[in-house]
Write a protein that holds these residues in place. Structure first.
Motif, PDB file in Angstrom:
ATOM      1  N   ILE A   8       0.771  -1.086  -0.070  1.00 16.93           N
ATOM      2  CA  ILE A   8       0.037  -0.034  -0.036  1.00 16.93           C
ATOM      3  C   ILE A   8       1.019   1.233   0.019  1.00 16.93           C
ATOM      4  N   GLY A   9       0.883   2.037  -1.127  1.00 16.86           N
ATOM      5  CA  GLY A   9       1.620   3.134  -1.160  1.00 16.86           C
ATOM      6  C   GLY A   9       2.857   2.518  -1.992  1.00 16.86           C
ATOM      7  N   GLY A  10       2.616   1.635  -2.968  1.00 14.07           N
ATOM      8  CA  GLY A  10       3.707   0.940  -3.646  1.00 14.07           C
ATOM      9  C   GLY A  10       4.210   1.914  -4.799  1.00 14.07           C
ATOM     10  N   THR A  11       3.363   3.050  -5.148  1.00 19.40           N
ATOM     11  CA  THR A  11       3.724   3.904  -6.047  1.00 19.40           C
ATOM     12  C   THR A  11       4.741   5.149  -5.473  1.00 19.40           C
ATOM     13  N   GLY A  12       5.095   5.072  -4.270  1.00 19.94           N
ATOM     14  CA  GLY A  12       5.757   5.960  -3.757  1.00 19.94           C
ATOM     15  C   GLY A  12       7.290   5.920  -3.693  1.00 19.94           C
ATOM     16  N   ARG A  13       7.991   6.726  -3.008  1.00 16.09           N
ATOM     17  CA  ARG A  13       9.500   6.579  -3.146  1.00 16.09           C
ATOM     18  C   ARG A  13       9.956   5.201  -2.497  1.00 16.09           C
ATOM     19  N   VAL A  14       9.309   5.087  -1.318  1.00 19.94           N
ATOM     20  CA  VAL A  14       9.722   3.786  -0.399  1.00 19.94           C
ATOM     21  C   VAL A  14       8.815   2.685  -1.101  1.00 19.94           C
ATOM     22  N   GLY A  15       7.866   2.665  -1.351  1.00 23.89           N
ATOM     23  CA  GLY A  15       7.039   1.594  -2.075  1.00 23.89           C
ATOM     24  C   GLY A  15       7.702   1.062  -3.292  1.00 23.89           C
ATOM     25  N   THR A  51      -6.589   0.161  -7.438  1.00 25.51           N
ATOM     26  CA  THR A  51      -7.068   1.685  -6.872  1.00 25.51           C
ATOM     27  C   THR A  51      -7.758   1.373  -5.599  1.00 25.51           C
ATOM     28  N   ALA A  52      -7.402   2.077  -4.772  1.00 29.07           N
ATOM     29  CA  ALA A  52      -8.094   1.956  -3.106  1.00 29.07           C
ATOM     30  C   ALA A  52      -7.374   3.046  -2.380  1.00 29.07           C
ATOM     31  N   ASP A  53      -8.247   3.273  -1.274  1.00 29.44           N
ATOM     32  CA  ASP A  53      -7.650   4.428  -0.179  1.00 29.44           C
ATOM     33  C   ASP A  53      -7.915   3.972   0.978  1.00 29.44           C
ATOM     34  N   VAL A  54      -6.999   4.051   1.754  1.00 26.49           N
ATOM     35  CA  VAL A  54      -6.729   3.519   3.184  1.00 26.49           C
ATOM     36  C   VAL A  54      -7.818   4.183   3.990  1.00 26.49           C
ATOM     37  N   ARG A  55      -8.314   5.329   3.689  1.00 24.58           N
ATOM     38  CA  ARG A  55      -9.322   6.124   4.370  1.00 24.58           C
ATOM     39  C   ARG A  55     -10.929   5.674   4.172  1.00 24.58           C
ATOM     40  N   TYR A  72       2.827  -1.389   4.717  1.00 20.88           N
ATOM     41  CA  TYR A  72       2.029  -0.220   4.613  1.00 20.88           C
ATOM     42  C   TYR A  72       3.085   0.972   4.598  1.00 20.88           C
ATOM     43  N   ALA A  73       2.942   1.510   3.456  1.00 21.34           N
ATOM     44  CA  ALA A  73       3.953   2.778   3.381  1.00 21.34           C
ATOM     45  C   ALA A  73       3.234   3.934   2.796  1.00 21.34           C
ATOM     46  N   VAL A  74       2.295   4.469   3.650  1.00 20.64           N
ATOM     47  CA  VAL A  74       1.512   5.546   3.146  1.00 20.64           C
ATOM     48  C   VAL A  74       2.017   6.878   3.674  1.00 20.64           C
ATOM     49  N   GLU A  75       2.293   7.989   2.908  1.00 21.26           N
ATOM     50  CA  GLU A  75       2.609   9.315   3.269  1.00 21.26           C
ATOM     51  C   GLU A  75       1.428  10.053   3.671  1.00 21.26           C
ATOM     52  N   PRO A  76       1.432  10.842   4.844  1.00 19.81           N
ATOM     53  CA  PRO A  76       0.120  11.382   5.130  1.00 19.81           C
ATOM     54  C   PRO A  76       0.422  12.846   4.768  1.00 19.81           C
ATOM     55  N   GLY A  77      -0.513  13.744   5.078  1.00 19.33           N
ATOM     56  CA  GLY A  77      -0.660  15.185   4.736  1.00 19.33           C
ATOM     57  C   GLY A  77       0.001  15.890   6.050  1.00 19.33           C
ATOM     58  N   LEU A 112       5.064  -2.294   8.849  1.00 21.12           N
ATOM     59  CA  LEU A 112       4.357  -0.945   8.780  1.00 21.12           C
ATOM     60  C   LEU A 112       5.917   0.021   8.686  1.00 21.12           C
ATOM     61  N   VAL A 113       5.918   0.830   7.729  1.00 16.61           N
ATOM     62  CA  VAL A 113       6.793   1.784   7.737  1.00 16.61           C
ATOM     63  C   VAL A 113       6.504   3.290   8.310  1.00 16.61           C
ATOM     64  N   SER A 114       7.105   3.092   9.456  1.00 11.97           N
ATOM     65  CA  SER A 114       6.702   4.298  10.524  1.00 11.97           C
ATOM     66  C   SER A 114       7.973   5.555  10.238  1.00 11.97           C
ATOM     67  N   GLN A 115       8.501   5.933  11.254  1.00 12.50           N
ATOM     68  CA  GLN A 115       9.724   6.859  11.085  1.00 12.50           C
ATOM     69  C   GLN A 115      10.516   6.951  12.329  1.00 12.50           C
ATOM     70  N   TRP A 134       0.065  10.258  15.904  1.00  9.11           N
ATOM     71  CA  TRP A 134      -0.750   9.351  15.404  1.00  9.11           C
ATOM     72  C   TRP A 134       0.006   8.095  14.677  1.00  9.11           C
ATOM     73  N   ARG A 135       1.454   8.459  14.200  1.00 11.26           N
ATOM     74  CA  ARG A 135       2.194   7.049  13.880  1.00 11.26           C
ATOM     75  C   ARG A 135       2.274   6.151  15.077  1.00 11.26           C
ATOM     76  N   LEU A 136       2.539   6.645  16.133  1.00 11.62           N
ATOM     77  CA  LEU A 136       2.721   5.667  17.392  1.00 11.62           C
ATOM     78  C   LEU A 136       1.161   5.001  17.458  1.00 11.62           C
ATOM     79  N   ARG A 153      11.416   1.916  11.349  1.00 14.96           N
ATOM     80  CA  ARG A 153      11.376   3.267  11.849  1.00 14.96           C
ATOM     81  C   ARG A 153      12.533   3.823  11.061  1.00 14.96           C
ATOM     82  N   PRO A 154      12.601   4.383   9.762  1.00 19.23           N
ATOM     83  CA  PRO A 154      13.394   4.841   9.119  1.00 19.23           C
ATOM     84  C   PRO A 154      13.830   6.524   9.502  1.00 19.23           C
ATOM     85  N   GLY A 155      14.923   6.824   9.248  1.00 19.58           N
ATOM     86  CA  GLY A 155      15.356   8.330   9.250  1.00 19.58           C
ATOM     87  C   GLY A 155      15.136   8.481   7.891  1.00 19.58           C
ATOM     88  N   TRP A 156      15.931   9.638   7.412  1.00 16.57           N
ATOM     89  CA  TRP A 156      16.129  10.233   5.838  1.00 16.57           C
ATOM     90  C   TRP A 156      16.400   8.953   5.010  1.00 16.57           C
TER      91      TRP A 156
HETATM   92  N1  LIG Z   1      11.152   8.806   2.189  1.00 12.98           N
HETATM   93  C1  LIG Z   1      11.856   8.863   3.353  1.00 12.98           C
HETATM   94  O1  LIG Z   1      12.959   9.607   3.613  1.00 12.98           O
HETATM   95  C2  LIG Z   1      11.058   8.550   4.609  1.00 12.98           C
HETATM   96  C3  LIG Z   1      11.739   8.647   5.703  1.00 12.98           C
HETATM   97  C4  LIG Z   1      11.132   8.244   6.946  1.00 12.98           C
HETATM   98  C5  LIG Z   1       9.761   7.604   6.745  1.00 12.98           C
HETATM   99  N2  LIG Z   1       9.152   7.564   5.466  1.00 12.98           N
HETATM  100  C6  LIG Z   1       7.852   7.314   5.614  1.00 12.98           C
HETATM  101  O2  LIG Z   1       7.647   5.942   4.725  1.00 12.98           O
HETATM  102  C7  LIG Z   1       6.218   5.947   4.143  1.00 12.98           C
HETATM  103  C8  LIG Z   1       6.356   6.105   2.526  1.00 12.98           C
HETATM  104  O3  LIG Z   1       6.767   7.524   2.350  1.00 12.98           O
HETATM  105  P1  LIG Z   1       7.443   7.766   0.718  1.00 12.98           P
HETATM  106  O4  LIG Z   1       8.463   8.841   0.867  1.00 12.98           O
HETATM  107  O5  LIG Z   1       7.420   6.596   0.024  1.00 12.98           O
HETATM  108  O6  LIG Z   1       6.044   8.551   0.271  1.00 12.98           O
HETATM  109  P2  LIG Z   1       5.583   9.149  -1.093  1.00 12.98           P
HETATM  110  O7  LIG Z   1       6.633   9.063  -2.130  1.00 12.98           O
HETATM  111  O8  LIG Z   1       4.914  10.429  -0.798  1.00 12.98           O
HETATM  112  O9  LIG Z   1       4.480   7.838  -1.412  1.00 12.98           O
HETATM  113  C9  LIG Z   1       3.224   7.692  -0.656  1.00 12.98           C
HETATM  114  C10 LIG Z   1       2.513   6.596  -1.105  1.00 12.98           C
HETATM  115  O10 LIG Z   1       1.341   6.736  -0.316  1.00 12.98           O
HETATM  116  C11 LIG Z   1       0.102   6.477  -1.297  1.00 12.98           C
HETATM  117  N3  LIG Z   1      -1.146   7.001  -0.666  1.00 12.98           N
HETATM  118  C12 LIG Z   1      -1.138   8.257   0.035  1.00 12.98           C
HETATM  119  N4  LIG Z   1      -2.191   8.288   0.641  1.00 12.98           N
HETATM  120  C13 LIG Z   1      -2.847   7.399   0.484  1.00 12.98           C
HETATM  121  C14 LIG Z   1      -4.185   6.818   0.603  1.00 12.98           C
HETATM  122  N5  LIG Z   1      -5.067   7.515   1.422  1.00 12.98           N
HETATM  123  N6  LIG Z   1      -4.642   5.544   0.192  1.00 12.98           N
HETATM  124  C15 LIG Z   1      -3.813   4.867  -0.326  1.00 12.98           C
HETATM  125  N7  LIG Z   1      -2.547   5.184  -0.587  1.00 12.98           N
HETATM  126  C16 LIG Z   1      -2.000   6.512  -0.477  1.00 12.98           C
HETATM  127  C17 LIG Z   1       0.647   7.535  -2.684  1.00 12.98           C
HETATM  128  O11 LIG Z   1      -0.086   6.888  -3.686  1.00 12.98           O
HETATM  129  P3  LIG Z   1      -1.423   7.844  -4.190  1.00 12.98           P
HETATM  130  O12 LIG Z   1      -1.143   9.398  -3.814  1.00 12.98           O
HETATM  131  O13 LIG Z   1      -1.526   7.444  -5.509  1.00 12.98           O
HETATM  132  O14 LIG Z   1      -2.564   7.424  -3.155  1.00 12.98           O
HETATM  133  C18 LIG Z   1       2.103   6.842  -2.598  1.00 12.98           C
HETATM  134  O15 LIG Z   1       1.980   5.467  -3.368  1.00 12.98           O
HETATM  135  C19 LIG Z   1       5.614   7.562   4.842  1.00 12.98           C
HETATM  136  O16 LIG Z   1       4.776   6.871   5.861  1.00 12.98           O
HETATM  137  C20 LIG Z   1       7.080   8.178   5.034  1.00 12.98           C
HETATM  138  O17 LIG Z   1       6.421   9.089   6.208  1.00 12.98           O
HETATM  139  C21 LIG Z   1       9.817   8.063   4.610  1.00 12.98           C
END
Ligand SMILES: NC(=O)c1ccc[n+]([C@@H]2O[C@H](COP(=O)([O-])OP(=O)(O)OC[C@H]3O[C@@H](n4cnc5c(N)ncnc54)[C@H](OP(=O)(O)O)[C@@H]3O)[C@@H](O)[C@H]2O)c1
Length: 169
Positions: A8-15, A51-55, A72-77, A112-115, A134-136, A153-156
């Motif tokens: 979940i979040g597999g299109t993001g940087r970590v995912g 396509t799905a939304d965790v909310r 679970y690798a979802v980035e929050p607002g 769970l990818v936390s931080q 909320w992460r905790l 719990r990764p850093g940067w």
């Molecule tokens: N990158 C880092 O340096 C770093 C460091 C420490 C921790 N982390 C944590 O690792 C996690 C992933 O980070 P990231 O950098 O990979 O973030 P990212 O590149 O912004 O990717 C976030 C992913 O979450 C998905 N997403 C967001 N809201 C969603 C929702 N409501 N339902 C389903 N999918 C949703 C996005 O896809 P859509 O927008 O298409 O839904 C996207 O695939 C986060 O929790 C982040 O805080 C990252």
């Protein structure tokens, strides 16, 4: 492994990195996210996209059906009140996924990818929608679910493949 692994979040940087590693291991991968456009841009052809939304728990049933594990690798607002608030994505979303897995009655591994800093309530990052609290809470929900789990719990992160282990004194 025959059963798919959901990222979940597999299109993001970590995912994206996780997805590529799993595919390289020969796993079947289901990438879950909200934006098909993002998926088209960032998803390897061998992965399946849902396509799905965790909310919205109703959207999670089909993509999670029959999965052996969930990452679970979802980035929050960062706005406490917005639809992407840390509360809705880092706690509510985690609970929706756990409930969906629980309803299916299966023992799936939950990753769970936390931080980093998640236990430091006084950290400046907590000013953004109480992100760390909320992460905790999301972590706690996973820990008390009874499912096998891994919390990271990764850093940067550099978005580069790993180059070995750094031992800090
Ligand atoms: N990158 C880092 O340096 C770093 C460091 C420490 C921790 N982390 C944590 O690792 C996690 C992933 O980070 P990231 O950098 O990979 O973030 P990212 O590149 O912004 O990717 C976030 C992913 O979450 C998905 N997403 C967001 N809201 C969603 C929702 N409501 N339902 C389903 N999918 C949703 C996005 O896809 P859509 O927008 O298409 O839904 C996207 O695939 C986060 O929790 C982040 O805080 C990252």
């Amino acid at each position: 492994m025959d059963s798919p692994i959901a990222v979940i979040g597999g299109t993001g940087r970590v995912g994206r990195l996780v997805t590529r590693q799993l595919l390289a291991r020969g796993e079947t991968v289901r990438v879950i996210g909200r934006s098909t456009q993002r998926a088209r841009r960032h998803m390897p052809a061998q992965a399946q996209y849902f396509t799905a939304d965790v909310r919205d728990p109703g959207t999670l049933r089909t993509p999670l059906h029959g999965c052996a594990a969930v990452v679970y690798a979802v980035e929050p607002g960062t706005d406490a009140a917005g639809p992407d608030s840390p509360e809705s994505t880092l706690h509510g979303g985690v609970r929706h996924v756990l409930d969906t897995l629980g309803a299916a009655g299966a023992d799936r591994h939950f990753v769970l990818v936390s931080q980093r800093h998640v236990t430091r309530r006084d950290h400046p990052m907590n000013a953004y929608g109480r992100m760390l609290d909320w992460r905790l809470a999301g972590e706690d929900a996973v820990r008390s679910s009874g499912l096998p789990y891994t919390v990271i719990r990764p850093g940067w992160l550099t978005d580069e493949p790993g180059h070995g282990v750094l031992h800090l004194e």
